[in-house]
Design a protein around this motif. Structure first.
Motif, PDB file in Angstrom:
ATOM      1  N   LYS A 187       0.811  -1.220   0.000  1.00 38.06           N
ATOM      2  CA  LYS A 187       0.000   0.000   0.000  1.00 38.06           C
ATOM      3  C   LYS A 187       0.844   1.270   0.000  1.00 38.06           C
ATOM      4  N   GLU A 188       2.140   1.146   0.254  1.00 41.75           N
ATOM      5  CA  GLU A 188       3.000   2.332   0.303  1.00 41.75           C
ATOM      6  C   GLU A 188       3.074   2.989  -1.074  1.00 41.75           C
ATOM      7  N   LYS A 189       3.155   4.303  -1.077  1.00 44.34           N
ATOM      8  CA  LYS A 189       3.016   5.058  -2.327  1.00 44.34           C
ATOM      9  C   LYS A 189       4.327   5.415  -3.007  1.00 44.34           C
ATOM     10  N   ASP A 190       5.444   5.254  -2.313  1.00 44.85           N
ATOM     11  CA  ASP A 190       6.721   5.565  -2.962  1.00 44.85           C
ATOM     12  C   ASP A 190       7.766   4.530  -2.560  1.00 44.85           C
ATOM     13  N   ASP A 191       8.881   4.542  -3.282  1.00 43.27           N
ATOM     14  CA  ASP A 191       9.915   3.538  -3.057  1.00 43.27           C
ATOM     15  C   ASP A 191      10.518   3.635  -1.664  1.00 43.27           C
ATOM     16  N   TYR A 192      10.625   4.850  -1.144  1.00 47.25           N
ATOM     17  CA  TYR A 192      11.248   5.022   0.171  1.00 47.25           C
ATOM     18  C   TYR A 192      10.430   4.327   1.248  1.00 47.25           C
ATOM     19  N   LEU A 197      17.786   1.910  -4.307  1.00 40.06           N
ATOM     20  CA  LEU A 197      16.427   1.488  -4.647  1.00 40.06           C
ATOM     21  C   LEU A 197      15.377   2.277  -3.860  1.00 40.06           C
ATOM     22  N   MET A 198      15.718   2.713  -2.671  1.00 40.18           N
ATOM     23  CA  MET A 198      14.763   3.453  -1.845  1.00 40.18           C
ATOM     24  C   MET A 198      14.418   4.819  -2.425  1.00 40.18           C
ATOM     25  N   VAL A 199      15.283   5.353  -3.285  1.00 40.91           N
ATOM     26  CA  VAL A 199      15.007   6.670  -3.879  1.00 40.91           C
ATOM     27  C   VAL A 199      14.935   6.590  -5.395  1.00 40.91           C
ATOM     28  N   ALA A 200      14.780   5.391  -5.939  1.00 43.79           N
ATOM     29  CA  ALA A 200      14.797   5.210  -7.394  1.00 43.79           C
ATOM     30  C   ALA A 200      13.683   5.990  -8.076  1.00 43.79           C
ATOM     31  N   ASP A 201      12.481   6.004  -7.492  1.00 40.91           N
ATOM     32  CA  ASP A 201      11.380   6.733  -8.122  1.00 40.91           C
ATOM     33  C   ASP A 201      11.602   8.236  -8.052  1.00 40.91           C
ATOM     34  N   ARG A 202      12.191   8.722  -6.964  1.00 41.00           N
ATOM     35  CA  ARG A 202      12.477  10.156  -6.839  1.00 41.00           C
ATOM     36  C   ARG A 202      13.536  10.574  -7.850  1.00 41.00           C
ATOM     37  N   VAL A 203      14.559   9.755  -8.018  1.00 45.73           N
ATOM     38  CA  VAL A 203      15.609  10.058  -8.996  1.00 45.73           C
ATOM     39  C   VAL A 203      15.037  10.065 -10.414  1.00 45.73           C
ATOM     40  N   HIS A 204      14.110   9.158 -10.674  1.00 45.44           N
ATOM     41  CA  HIS A 204      13.460   9.132 -11.984  1.00 45.44           C
ATOM     42  C   HIS A 204      12.627  10.391 -12.201  1.00 45.44           C
ATOM     43  N   LEU A 219      16.425  10.031 -14.610  1.00 45.29           N
ATOM     44  CA  LEU A 219      17.155   8.784 -14.860  1.00 45.29           C
ATOM     45  C   LEU A 219      16.167   7.623 -14.977  1.00 45.29           C
ATOM     46  N   PRO A 220      16.565   6.550 -15.686  1.00 43.95           N
ATOM     47  CA  PRO A 220      15.667   5.386 -15.797  1.00 43.95           C
ATOM     48  C   PRO A 220      15.346   4.797 -14.426  1.00 43.95           C
ATOM     49  N   VAL A 221      14.148   4.237 -14.306  1.00 45.89           N
ATOM     50  CA  VAL A 221      13.743   3.613 -13.053  1.00 45.89           C
ATOM     51  C   VAL A 221      14.557   2.348 -12.817  1.00 45.89           C
ATOM     52  N   LEU A 222      15.083   2.190 -11.609  1.00 45.84           N
ATOM     53  CA  LEU A 222      15.813   0.986 -11.237  1.00 45.84           C
ATOM     54  C   LEU A 222      14.907   0.075 -10.420  1.00 45.84           C
ATOM     55  N   THR A 223      15.070  -1.231 -10.599  1.00 45.15           N
ATOM     56  CA  THR A 223      14.341  -2.196  -9.788  1.00 45.15           C
ATOM     57  C   THR A 223      15.319  -3.224  -9.238  1.00 45.15           C
ATOM     58  N   ALA A 274      24.837   2.262 -11.399  1.00 46.43           N
ATOM     59  CA  ALA A 274      24.318   3.573 -11.005  1.00 46.43           C
ATOM     60  C   ALA A 274      24.999   4.119  -9.762  1.00 46.43           C
ATOM     61  N   ILE A 275      25.292   3.259  -8.791  1.00 48.58           N
ATOM     62  CA  ILE A 275      25.907   3.763  -7.557  1.00 48.58           C
ATOM     63  C   ILE A 275      27.419   3.891  -7.678  1.00 48.58           C
ATOM     64  N   MET A 276      27.987   3.337  -8.741  1.00 51.77           N
ATOM     65  CA  MET A 276      29.428   3.469  -8.941  1.00 51.77           C
ATOM     66  C   MET A 276      29.773   4.642  -9.862  1.00 51.77           C
ATOM     67  N   ASP A 277      28.953   4.914 -10.852  1.00 55.45           N
ATOM     68  CA  ASP A 277      29.204   5.995 -11.802  1.00 55.45           C
ATOM     69  C   ASP A 277      28.922   7.340 -11.119  1.00 55.45           C
ATOM     70  N   PRO A 278      29.923   8.210 -10.985  1.00 55.39           N
ATOM     71  CA  PRO A 278      29.705   9.472 -10.271  1.00 55.39           C
ATOM     72  C   PRO A 278      28.562  10.312 -10.829  1.00 55.39           C
ATOM     73  N   ASP A 279      28.428  10.359 -12.164  1.00 58.53           N
ATOM     74  CA  ASP A 279      27.371  11.177 -12.751  1.00 58.53           C
ATOM     75  C   ASP A 279      25.991  10.709 -12.314  1.00 58.53           C
ATOM     76  N   LEU A 280      25.842   9.396 -12.112  1.00 63.68           N
ATOM     77  CA  LEU A 280      24.565   8.841 -11.683  1.00 63.68           C
ATOM     78  C   LEU A 280      24.447   8.831 -10.163  1.00 63.68           C
ATOM     79  N   SER A 281      25.514   8.449  -9.487  1.00 61.27           N
ATOM     80  CA  SER A 281      25.441   8.294  -8.030  1.00 61.27           C
ATOM     81  C   SER A 281      25.171   9.610  -7.320  1.00 61.27           C
ATOM     82  N   LEU A 282      25.585  10.737  -7.906  1.00 56.95           N
ATOM     83  CA  LEU A 282      25.283  12.030  -7.291  1.00 56.95           C
ATOM     84  C   LEU A 282      23.784  12.228  -7.144  1.00 56.95           C
ATOM     85  N   HIS A 283      23.020  11.718  -8.105  1.00 59.83           N
ATOM     86  CA  HIS A 283      21.561  11.825  -8.031  1.00 59.83           C
ATOM     87  C   HIS A 283      21.024  11.020  -6.852  1.00 59.83           C
TER      88      HIS A 283
END
Length: 318
Positions: A148-153, A207-214, A219-223, A233-242
């Motif tokens: 029932k939770e509405k967001d990934d977090y 993953l807890m903030v994947a929808d917010r980052v999208h 950025l593409p949604v991660l699952t 995503a967590i290793m690439d600095p350009d992506l991990s900053l998000h």
């Protein structure tokens, strides 16, 4: 009788009644540290630094030098922070804290770009424990209420809570589950206990903030079914900053909405939460404490205390 400002009194009443706290009602946490001296440093941080025959001060100087030299990276930090409506000093604080206490600095961010590409080719990388994928695990009836939770977090926070309450260290239906954190059991199949990249994120945190980052960063949604992409995503600095920025934003929002305090001007507190995680539970515990002691403030751990202590130096990087 102790007299309190009307706004503070209304805030206490709202928290006691379980009502939502508006952003304008949140009480700003004073800048700086609550402790005069640095709280005790975690033993694992001490052990890691001893293994490399270094010192925390040396590690701090190395990561500070990395950021000082890489003006392109600083520009990206500023741009990403603006997207998520946070001060870039929060991202700086998290990077410095991680590379001072948890890992040794690399010579440049380029090393992380190179490592990130390697994860995309790891076709057999998956989030599993003892042959059970995390997707199958959270499909169990014990997790039904989390749907029932509405967001990934909130979704992954709920699943983490169920893990702690129903599975951690227990035998369920004949299966003995480890007495360890959810993130370590299912989300670090190759490097248990480690975090990754410039921000030293773990896959669950991403993953807890994947929808917010999208939604915010585009950025593409991660699952959880895309382990190679999550690691990339967590290793690439350009992506991990998000993901760093979104995680910090989520911590600020949680303490505002749950505990009625604004921590957005205290980088030591956001750094503390970035370091220890489990933010919603901690915000709930602090809200309960604040109901009984309205003058209480959140406190920095050794990691966040260090960030606040070096704040003048860190702000020069920006």
């Amino acid at each position: 009788m102790v007299r309190r400002p009307l706004a503070a009194l209304l805030l206490v009443l709202a928290l006691a009644a379980g009502l939502p706290v508006l952003a304008a009602d949140a009480v700003p946490v004073p800048p700086g540290n609550r402790s005069a001296v640095q709280p005790p440093i975690d033993g694992s941080s001490i052990a890691r630094t001893r293994e490399t025959k270094g010192s925390f001060e040396d590690k701090y100087k190395r990561v500070y030098g990395l950021l000082q030299r890489d003006r392109t990276l600083i520009g990206k930090i500023k741009k990403t922070a603006a997207l998520y409506d946070i001060d870039p000093i929060h991202i700086i604080g998290a990077i410095v804290g991680e590379h001072t206490y948890n890992v040794d600095s690399i010579d440049s961010a380029q090393g992380y770009y190179i490592k990130a590409l390697g994860y995309l080719s790891e076709d057999n990388l998956a989030f599993v424990h003892d042959g059970v994928s995390v997707g199958d695990f959270v499909a169990r009836p014990e997790f039904e209420d989390c749907a029932k939770e509405k967001d990934d977090y909130d979704l992954w926070s709920c699943r983490e809570h169920v893990w702690n309450e129903r599975f951690r260290g227990r035998t369920v239906d004949g299966t003995a589950w480890p007495n360890d954190r959810f993130g370590r059991v299912f989300f670090q199949p190759f490097f248990a206990g480690q975090t990754f990249g410039l921000g030293q994120l773990n896959p669950l945190a991403a993953l807890m903030v994947a929808d917010r980052v999208h939604a915010v960063g585009g950025l593409p949604v991660l699952t959880a079914a895309q382990a190679p992409k999550v690691y990339h995503a967590i290793m690439d600095p350009d992506l991990s900053l998000h993901y760093m920025a979104a995680s910090i934003r989520a911590s600020i929002d949680a303490y505002r909405d749950i505990a009625g305090v604004d921590i957005s001007d205290n980088p030591g507190l956001t750094a503390t939460l970035y370091n220890i995680g489990d933010v919603r539970r901690r915000a709930q515990e602090f809200a309960a404490l604040r109901r009984s002691s309205p003058g209480t403030w959140p406190r920095e751990n050794y990691y966040g205390w260090f960030v606040n202590d070096r704040l003048d130096e860190l702000e020069k990087l920006l």
